[in-house]
Design a protein around this motif. Structure first.
Motif, mmCIF file in Angstrom:
data_model
loop_
_atom_site.group_PDB
_atom_site.id
_atom_site.type_symbol
_atom_site.label_atom_id
_atom_site.label_comp_id
_atom_site.label_asym_id
_atom_site.label_seq_id
_atom_site.Cartn_x
_atom_site.Cartn_y
_atom_site.Cartn_z
ATOM 1 N N UNK A 1 95.354 -19.784 59.694
ATOM 2 C CA UNK A 1 95.128 -18.954 60.876
ATOM 3 C C UNK A 1 95.449 -17.494 60.640
ATOM 4 N N UNK A 2 95.676 -17.103 59.386
ATOM 5 C CA UNK A 2 96.058 -15.726 59.075
ATOM 6 C C UNK A 2 94.846 -14.812 59.018
ATOM 7 N N UNK A 3 95.012 -13.623 59.596
ATOM 8 C CA UNK A 3 93.980 -12.586 59.589
ATOM 9 C C UNK A 3 94.494 -11.401 58.785
ATOM 10 N N UNK A 4 93.691 -10.921 57.849
ATOM 11 C CA UNK A 4 94.035 -9.742 57.060
ATOM 12 C C UNK A 4 92.959 -8.681 57.235
ATOM 13 N N UNK B 1 89.895 -11.927 67.941
ATOM 14 C CA UNK B 1 90.113 -13.092 67.093
ATOM 15 C C UNK B 1 89.915 -14.357 67.908
ATOM 16 N N UNK B 2 89.387 -15.383 67.282
ATOM 17 C CA UNK B 2 89.070 -16.611 68.007
ATOM 18 C C UNK B 2 90.320 -17.415 68.345
ATOM 19 N N UNK B 3 90.160 -18.288 69.333
ATOM 20 C CA UNK B 3 91.219 -19.183 69.795
ATOM 21 C C UNK B 3 90.829 -20.621 69.500
ATOM 22 N N UNK B 4 91.807 -21.436 69.080
ATOM 23 C CA UNK B 4 91.494 -22.834 68.859
ATOM 24 C C UNK B 4 92.538 -23.547 68.044
ATOM 25 N N UNK B 5 92.270 -24.824 67.813
ATOM 26 C CA UNK B 5 93.087 -25.669 66.949
ATOM 27 C C UNK B 5 92.147 -26.328 65.946
ATOM 28 N N UNK B 6 92.710 -27.172 65.085
ATOM 29 C CA UNK B 6 91.855 -27.878 64.140
ATOM 30 C C UNK B 6 90.873 -28.794 64.857
ATOM 31 N N UNK B 7 91.247 -29.272 66.045
ATOM 32 C CA UNK B 7 90.412 -30.225 66.779
ATOM 33 C C UNK B 7 89.482 -29.565 67.785
ATOM 34 N N UNK B 8 89.860 -28.409 68.304
ATOM 35 C CA UNK B 8 89.089 -27.840 69.408
ATOM 36 C C UNK B 8 89.163 -26.317 69.393
ATOM 37 N N UNK C 1 97.467 -3.261 54.720
ATOM 38 C CA UNK C 1 96.623 -3.419 55.889
ATOM 39 C C UNK C 1 97.295 -4.227 56.973
ATOM 40 N N UNK C 2 96.592 -4.390 58.039
ATOM 41 C CA UNK C 2 97.080 -5.095 59.211
ATOM 42 C C UNK C 2 97.011 -6.608 59.001
ATOM 43 N N UNK C 3 97.968 -7.323 59.554
ATOM 44 C CA UNK C 3 97.955 -8.778 59.517
ATOM 45 C C UNK C 3 98.217 -9.337 60.908
ATOM 46 N N UNK C 4 97.681 -10.503 61.141
ATOM 47 C CA UNK C 4 97.890 -11.216 62.401
ATOM 48 C C UNK C 4 97.750 -12.706 62.105
ATOM 49 N N UNK C 5 98.565 -13.513 62.742
ATOM 50 C CA UNK C 5 98.462 -14.959 62.552
ATOM 51 C C UNK C 5 98.176 -15.634 63.877
ATOM 52 N N UNK C 6 97.103 -16.409 63.901
ATOM 53 C CA UNK C 6 96.710 -17.121 65.109
ATOM 54 C C UNK C 6 97.801 -18.095 65.540
ATOM 55 N N UNK C 7 97.807 -18.420 66.830
ATOM 56 C CA UNK C 7 98.802 -19.356 67.354
ATOM 57 C C UNK C 7 98.718 -20.700 66.637
ATOM 58 N N UNK C 8 97.490 -21.125 66.325
ATOM 59 C CA UNK C 8 97.282 -22.352 65.562
ATOM 60 C C UNK C 8 96.147 -22.142 64.576
ATOM 61 N N UNK C 9 96.270 -22.786 63.425
ATOM 62 C CA UNK C 9 95.226 -22.684 62.410
ATOM 63 C C UNK C 9 93.950 -23.359 62.906
ATOM 64 N N UNK C 10 92.804 -22.739 62.612
ATOM 65 C CA UNK C 10 91.516 -23.307 63.002
ATOM 66 C C UNK C 10 90.404 -22.609 62.231
#
Length: 400
Positions: free
Chosen positions: A139-142, A180-187, A157-166
């Protein structure tokens, strides 16, 4: 012959074959005599620079070709399933490998030491002078400025980590906002927007199965949904519904010269592999969606935009369909390759379209061929037959 032995044989044969396999050539620099070491890095022998390089993947490595002549300059051994995207400058290409994102100096024909490690490296997005990498497994964004890649060191550079990997995607806007998108591995459910300090300023979770992104004129940014498309512009989200209950737009192509986006369009949620014949044109100004029936199917590697904003789709009939983005009219069909069918496995090779300036590059893996086509005249300007069938196709693209 197993894959490893075969790929090593290819390394030795590739450069010897390069000169004899060009069917139509317009000159170009000398090919390099440097071979790749087993780890994919270059030997000490310096390589001659390649002009406007293209990069194609094959089973076990990468081909680097001259963008004008299509002359094969170098083959680099790199095991695994690799994907390639423009890095955003005149020299580099981002390679998604089994271990993460790696930076290839395509002009210099060598893999650099710059790497963003992480499982399942996903989308690479270029916009407003920044390149954004999304690692699905973490879920890491670079975010970085591609101009900094020339130093040979990993850019700050800038970094951000999503609440859950997806399986996600992110894009930084000109003003510093990060979508940045929202989601989990399932949804997967939608997208959020962060300010320069990574503070959330907007959110929309009305985009089931969110996938892919594209930017249009006046910085209208879209992500695809299973029931339409979600647009973010000037601080607000707008949902454009599909005409079908399930109308999935998972892949999009945008142009800075047009407010209209090109997308795919699928309507069967139960299909093992749907082979659609319709594409979508999304007007980000009028917030309307139009469907265009091509009369032939296509794949997720078939969509691109031309130099004048025209929508381009490589059909399974072997032609590039040129669509007027404003009217939806198919203006012409440019013959490119023979008829083909999309394979069930998305990782399997199929004809691929990559467009740069006024040139369309089309691979024909069944014939181990690659063609350059002038979009204005519709004529092939160069062709090459390669030692191995290629899969993904990309190249250097400066500017966003």
């Amino acid at each position: 012959m197993n894959k490893l032995i075969r790929s090593r044989v290819v390394m030795g044969a590739a450069l010897a074959l390069a000169a004899s396999t060009v069917l139509t050539a317009c000159g170009g620099g000398d090919s390099s005599s440097a071979d790749a070491k087993a780890d994919g890095t270059a030997s000490a022998t310096p390589a001659a620079a390649v002009k406007n390089p293209l990069v194609a993947t094959f089973d076990g490595g990468l081909y680097i070709l001259d963008g004008e002549s299509l002359k094969l300059a170098k083959a680099i051994e790199l095991p695994g399933f690799n994907r390639v995207n423009p890095a955003g400058d005149e020299d580099h290409v981002i390679v998604s490998t089994d271990s993460g994102f790696r930076v290839l100096d395509a002009t210099g024909q060598t893999l650099t030491d710059i790497e963003y490690k992480g499982a399942k490296p996903g989308h690479v997005v270029r916009h407003a002078g920044k390149t954004v990498l999304f690692t699905d497994g973490t879920g890491e964004v670079n975010v970085f400025d591609p101009a900094d890649l020339g130093s040979g060191k990993k850019p700050e550079g800038r970094t951000y980590t999503s609440a859950e990997a997806h399986h996600g995607v992110a894009i930084e806007l000109a003003g510093g906002e990060l979508l940045s998108t929202l989601g989990t591995e399932e949804k997967r459910t939608g997208a959020l927007v962060l300010d320069k300090n990574n503070k959330e300023i907007a959110r929309n979770e009305n985009c089931p199965g969110v996938h892919g992104e594209a930017a249009a004129k006046n910085e209208a940014v879209a992500v695809g949904c299973e029931d339409g498309i979600l647009i973010y512009q000037q601080g607000e989200f707008t949902k454009i519904d599909a005409p079908d209950d399930y109308g999935r737009i998972g892949n999009q192509a945008g142009s800075d010269t047009s407010p209209i986006l090109l997308g795919d369009y699928k309507t069967d949620p139960e299909a093992e592999l749907e082979r659609p014949t319709r594409v979508s044109l999304i007007d980000t100004e009028k917030k309307k969606l139009r469907l265009v029936d091509l009369g032939t199917s296509y794949s997720f590697r078939s969509l691109a935009r031309g130099p004048h904003g025209e929508a381009l789709v490589l059909g399974t009939d072997g032609a590039i369909h040129v669509i007027d983005q404003n009217t939806g009219k198919i203006e012409k069909k440019i013959p490119a390759v023979g008829e083909w069918q999309e394979p069930l496995d998305w990782q399997q090779a199929r004809p691929t379209l990559f467009v740069r300036d006024h040139t369309a590059y089309v691979s024909d893996p069944g014939k181990k061929a690659l063609h350059a086509i002038d979009l204005d005249t519709g004529k092939k300007t160069a062709s090459v037959t390669l030692p191995e069938s290629t899969n993904e196709l990309s190249g250097v693209v400066a500017g966003h």
